[in-house]
Enzyme design. Structure first.
Site, PDB file in Angstrom:
ATOM      1  N   CYS A 329       0.977  -1.083   0.079  1.00 22.51           N
ATOM      2  CA  CYS A 329       0.073  -0.100   0.083  1.00 22.51           C
ATOM      3  C   CYS A 329       0.961   1.250   0.054  1.00 22.51           C
ATOM      4  O   CYS A 329       0.438   2.241  -0.835  1.00 22.51           O
ATOM      5  CB  CYS A 329      -0.926  -0.139   1.201  1.00 22.51           C
ATOM      6  SG  CYS A 329      -0.735  -0.521   2.631  1.00 22.51           S
ATOM      7  N   ARG A 358       7.437 -11.302   5.014  1.00 24.60           N
ATOM      8  CA  ARG A 358       7.009 -11.093   6.516  1.00 24.60           C
ATOM      9  C   ARG A 358       7.768 -11.957   7.238  1.00 24.60           C
ATOM     10  O   ARG A 358       7.761 -13.293   6.982  1.00 24.60           O
ATOM     11  CB  ARG A 358       5.534 -11.267   6.449  1.00 24.60           C
ATOM     12  CG  ARG A 358       4.906 -10.199   5.839  1.00 24.60           C
ATOM     13  CD  ARG A 358       3.329 -10.377   5.446  1.00 24.60           C
ATOM     14  NE  ARG A 358       2.584  -9.364   4.907  1.00 24.60           N
ATOM     15  CZ  ARG A 358       1.272  -9.244   4.568  1.00 24.60           C
ATOM     16  NH1 ARG A 358       0.517 -10.395   5.072  1.00 24.60           N
ATOM     17  NH2 ARG A 358       0.837  -8.321   3.993  1.00 24.60           N
ATOM     18  N   GLN A 376       0.804 -11.104  -3.136  1.00 25.51           N
ATOM     19  CA  GLN A 376      -0.620 -10.648  -3.058  1.00 25.51           C
ATOM     20  C   GLN A 376      -1.191 -10.156  -4.316  1.00 25.51           C
ATOM     21  O   GLN A 376      -0.478  -9.454  -5.011  1.00 25.51           O
ATOM     22  CB  GLN A 376      -0.667  -9.425  -1.892  1.00 25.51           C
ATOM     23  CG  GLN A 376      -0.271  -9.941  -0.377  1.00 25.51           C
ATOM     24  CD  GLN A 376      -0.771  -8.791   0.378  1.00 25.51           C
ATOM     25  OE1 GLN A 376       0.004  -7.810   0.281  1.00 25.51           O
ATOM     26  NE2 GLN A 376      -1.333  -8.976   1.564  1.00 25.51           N
ATOM     27  N   ASP A 378      -3.028  -7.691  -4.863  1.00 32.47           N
ATOM     28  CA  ASP A 378      -3.291  -6.389  -3.917  1.00 32.47           C
ATOM     29  C   ASP A 378      -3.761  -5.200  -4.752  1.00 32.47           C
ATOM     30  O   ASP A 378      -3.538  -4.962  -6.026  1.00 32.47           O
ATOM     31  CB  ASP A 378      -2.031  -5.963  -3.284  1.00 32.47           C
ATOM     32  CG  ASP A 378      -2.088  -5.572  -1.917  1.00 32.47           C
ATOM     33  OD1 ASP A 378      -3.251  -5.356  -1.422  1.00 32.47           O
ATOM     34  OD2 ASP A 378      -1.131  -4.975  -1.115  1.00 32.47           O
ATOM     35  N   HIS A 380      -5.544  -1.136  -4.408  1.00 31.86           N
ATOM     36  CA  HIS A 380      -5.878   0.030  -3.531  1.00 31.86           C
ATOM     37  C   HIS A 380      -6.735   0.997  -4.424  1.00 31.86           C
ATOM     38  O   HIS A 380      -6.404   1.227  -5.628  1.00 31.86           O
ATOM     39  CB  HIS A 380      -4.886   0.744  -3.015  1.00 31.86           C
ATOM     40  CG  HIS A 380      -3.969  -0.250  -2.088  1.00 31.86           C
ATOM     41  ND1 HIS A 380      -2.913  -0.946  -2.498  1.00 31.86           N
ATOM     42  CD2 HIS A 380      -4.153  -0.430  -0.750  1.00 31.86           C
ATOM     43  CE1 HIS A 380      -2.350  -1.912  -1.554  1.00 31.86           C
ATOM     44  NE2 HIS A 380      -3.227  -1.424  -0.478  1.00 31.86           N
ATOM     45  N   LYS A 461     -12.445  -3.773   8.529  1.00 27.55           N
ATOM     46  CA  LYS A 461     -12.563  -4.501   7.032  1.00 27.55           C
ATOM     47  C   LYS A 461     -13.947  -5.724   7.097  1.00 27.55           C
ATOM     48  O   LYS A 461     -14.135  -6.006   8.277  1.00 27.55           O
ATOM     49  CB  LYS A 461     -11.132  -5.361   6.976  1.00 27.55           C
ATOM     50  CG  LYS A 461     -10.861  -6.357   7.957  1.00 27.55           C
ATOM     51  CD  LYS A 461      -9.678  -7.260   7.571  1.00 27.55           C
ATOM     52  CE  LYS A 461      -9.456  -8.335   8.666  1.00 27.55           C
ATOM     53  NZ  LYS A 461      -8.084  -8.925   8.490  1.00 27.55           N
ATOM     54  N   HIS A 507      -8.583  -0.714   0.805  1.00 25.92           N
ATOM     55  CA  HIS A 507      -7.374  -1.728   0.276  1.00 25.92           C
ATOM     56  C   HIS A 507      -8.348  -3.004   0.047  1.00 25.92           C
ATOM     57  O   HIS A 507      -9.397  -3.332   0.824  1.00 25.92           O
ATOM     58  CB  HIS A 507      -6.694  -2.144   1.751  1.00 25.92           C
ATOM     59  CG  HIS A 507      -5.934  -1.133   2.452  1.00 25.92           C
ATOM     60  ND1 HIS A 507      -4.659  -0.828   2.287  1.00 25.92           N
ATOM     61  CD2 HIS A 507      -6.486   0.156   2.706  1.00 25.92           C
ATOM     62  CE1 HIS A 507      -4.210   0.174   2.900  1.00 25.92           C
ATOM     63  NE2 HIS A 507      -5.150   0.744   3.178  1.00 25.92           N
TER      64      HIS A 507
END
Length: 635
Positions: A329, A358, A376, A378, A380, A461, A507
């Site tokens: 992000c 991670r 991911q 991902d 946004h 979320k 997100h």
């Protein structure tokens, strides 16, 4: 029972005017109480056999319970017979679980020989949200000890520091329990603490439900993606690379590419723009985003780079800390901020297949479902305030439609709300964001389950929980509202009135991580992927070598239309070829002999062993290409 919303023992004194609700043993609360009571019986049994064993904690967990012990010699499953006999004796005795409120001094005196309990006594309410199970011990505002009391004599057989509640007596645990496995676990989840021995068990309201659970475990073991990954040659975790870091083999690579290609197609169809960002960045970026303040323990250690020294070793240029990125992000925020933005561009949907890193503890790593390097899908989305609800609803529908395309269609939603000890931003903004998500989730018509305190530090979320072919639940997609990062990055757009306004950030991770989603699909299908995802879609098997050229022509026609098809010209007998490719879960086997060649046909053989003979080649090509192009789950 619940008394004014709080779980209480049935022995709790109920005052006039209180609201009381029953808790049945088959409900989620009831199962947790049953399992926590069984954990106490396990601990009592261990100390009856080994009085020197020191007690850790024993919380209920999904489908069971565990208890941690500090013992001189590690447990093995060979110990289960003696422990189970001791537990059966305690269960039959019907010992009563009796709650006592104690002071800290009293608790320390009574549990003086239990060093781990003494450590927890000082925590009290601070452990209410303990991630490692401390809340079962001292999560409340007061300290309590539960005595296991002989119902006939009143003798206290055993005691434990515990928040409760429990079943009225041990007999109610019944016979639907079993000890399952042993493991090592660090005290309170920290590698800096002593390593304890953990015994896992399960408990159900009846013996039949225990049998059903064991059947599900057997089926799950057959579907274990780690086992199937080896059998089908899909991926591996070489020791030379490091824990939690996977490599995908050619067959696994094809499946992964199909997953990603379908996602890219869906993204472009739904107005997303694809972006890319590096794997490493200066630490300042994560200070701005807040990750270094809130998430540093989940990040790999810093690399100190760019420092320069002269010949005498004096620093002439200060170095900087760089980090492997744990999130995408912040990079997308920089892309948004790279030039002026207008309200006419919003919603702006940025998507990336971004690999992140991670630092998961080694004991938590599990195949592809918990790794240290993950990609991911991902996204946004940057919106104006009046676009928020419609965009969240659109995102949720996009998520559900896409998951259905992969063969998952049994969902419910979970709403994760603010953790009062770990959040940034104003309370009223959080309230607004949470209510918006709640409204969208409710209007979807899906079941909505609360997850109090489960939100990330920057916003609430919705998560989509999907059930697989054998009824297990997996958290997949998440849609998070974030009013905070746009503020921290000073993001702005030109509004219709010419003013500068902050966008609101959504997100969205649809598959979660490609690796974990790959594992979920592999287990959902038990390796028998639908044709469009299968690494090898068609294998031609000639009855004898003389029919290989004829079948090769059929294979070539399929390949010309993009089908992953191959001809087996090995020296194996036909029946062994059929068996080999069936074990490799190939969707279609095409078999040809003299009669087939004469008629311009082949025999269709499917994974389940059924066979259709004499199918014209034109029809074969049409059926196979049609099933693949439509992404049908049917062969």
């Amino acid at each position: 029972m619940r008394v004014d919303g709080e779980l209480r023992d049935l022995a709790h004194r109920v005052e006039p005017g209180t609201r009381v609700e029953p808790v049945t043993i088959g409900s989620p609360d009831g199962l947790a109480i049953l399992r926590h009571s069984a954990a106490h019986v396990l601990a009592q049994a261990v100390q009856s056999i080994n009085p020197e064993a020191k007690l850790g904690i024993g919380p209920p967990v999904t489908d069971g319970f565990y208890y941690d012990f500090d013992v001189a010699s590690p447990f093995t499953t060979d110990d289960f017979a003696a422990l189970s006999k001791a537990m059966e004796r305690i269960v039959r005795q019907g010992q009563r679980f009796i709650r006592r409120v104690v002071t800290e001094d009293e608790a320390r005196a009574e549990l003086a020989s239990e060093p781990y309990k003494l450590e927890l006594i000082g925590l009290k309410g601070a452990a209410a949200d303990g991630a490692d199970g401390e809340s079962v011990e001292v999560g409340g505002a007061e300290l309590t000890i539960y005595d296991n009391v002989d119902p006939k004599t009143g003798e206290v057989h055993w005691k434990d520091l515990c928040r409760g509640p429990h079943l009225p007596n041990t007999r109610m645990i019944g016979n639907g329990w079993a000890l399952m496995r042993v493991a090592a676990a660090y005290w309170r989840g920290s590698e800096k603490n002593p390593q304890l021995q953990r015994i896992y068990g399960t408990a159900w309201p009846s013996k039949d439900e225990l049998r059903e659970y064991r059947s599900r475990l057997e089926e799950a073991a057959k579907r274990d993606h780690r086992k199937l990954g080896v059998e089908l040659d899909l991926f591996s975790f070489p020791d030379e690379i490091g824990s939690g870091l996977s490599v995908f083999h050619p067959k696994g690579g094809i499946i992964r590419a199909e997953i990603e290609n379908y996602m890219r197609q869906r993204l472009l169809e739904n107005g997303y723009e694809l972006v890319y960002s590096p794997h490493i960045t200066k630490g300042q970026l994560f200070e701005t985003s807040g990750h270094l303040q809130w998430y540093e323990e989940g990040m790999f250690p810093a690399m100190h780079l760019d420092e320069e020294r002269d010949a005498e070793g004096n620093i002439t240029k200060q170095g900087q800390n760089y980090y492997l990125k744990p999130m995408n992000c912040p990079f997308h925020n920089l892309i948004f901020r790279a030039r002026g933005r207008s309200y006419r561009e919003l919603p702006l949907r940025l998507a990336e297949f971004g690999t992140v890193y991670r630092y998961e503890k080694s004991g938590t790593l599990s195949g592809l479902t918990r790794v240290r390097g993950l990609t991911q899908d991902d996204a946004h989305i940057y919106v104006t305030p009046d676009q928020v609800k419609a965009e969240v609803a659109s995102q949720l529908e996009f998520v559900l439609e896409t998951l259905r395309g992969y063969g998952l269609d049994d969902f419910y939603l979970e709403l994760s709300t603010k953790n009062p000890d770990k959040y940034v931003g104003e309370d009223d903004v959080w309230e607004q964001a949470t209510e918006t998500l709640r409204e969208v989730a409710t209007e979807s018509g899906l079941e909505l389950v609360a997850d109090p305190g489960g939100a990330a530090f920057y916003g609430p979320k919705i998560s989509v929980q999907a059930r697989d072919a054998i009824g297990r639940t997996w958290q997949l997609s998440t849609v998070q509202l974030d009013f905070n990062q746009p503020e921290r990055f000073e993001l702005e757009y030109a509004a219709s009135d010419g003013s500068r306004q902050r966008p609101i950030m959504i997100h969205r991770a649809l598959l979660g991580s490609i690796e974990r989603f790959f594992a979920i699909l592999l287990e959902h299908y038990a390796g028998a992927f639908p044709a469009w995802l299968s690494p090898v879609q068609v294998v031609g098997i000639p009855v004898a070598e003389e029919y290989a050229p004829y079948l090769q022509e059929v294979i070539d026609r399929l390949r010309a239309q993009g089908v992953r098809a191959e001809l087996d010209r090995s020296d194996d007998r036909m029946q062994k070829k059929i068996r080999n490719h069936t074990m490799q879960k190939v969707p279609y086997q095409l078999i040809a002999g003299e009669e087939d060649r004469a008629k311009g046909a082949v025999s269709f053989r499917f994974r389940d062993g059924t066979q259709v003979n004499g199918v014209p080649v034109d029809e074969v090509v049409a059926r196979i290409t049609g099933a693949i192009s439509s992404r049908s789950a049917e062969l």
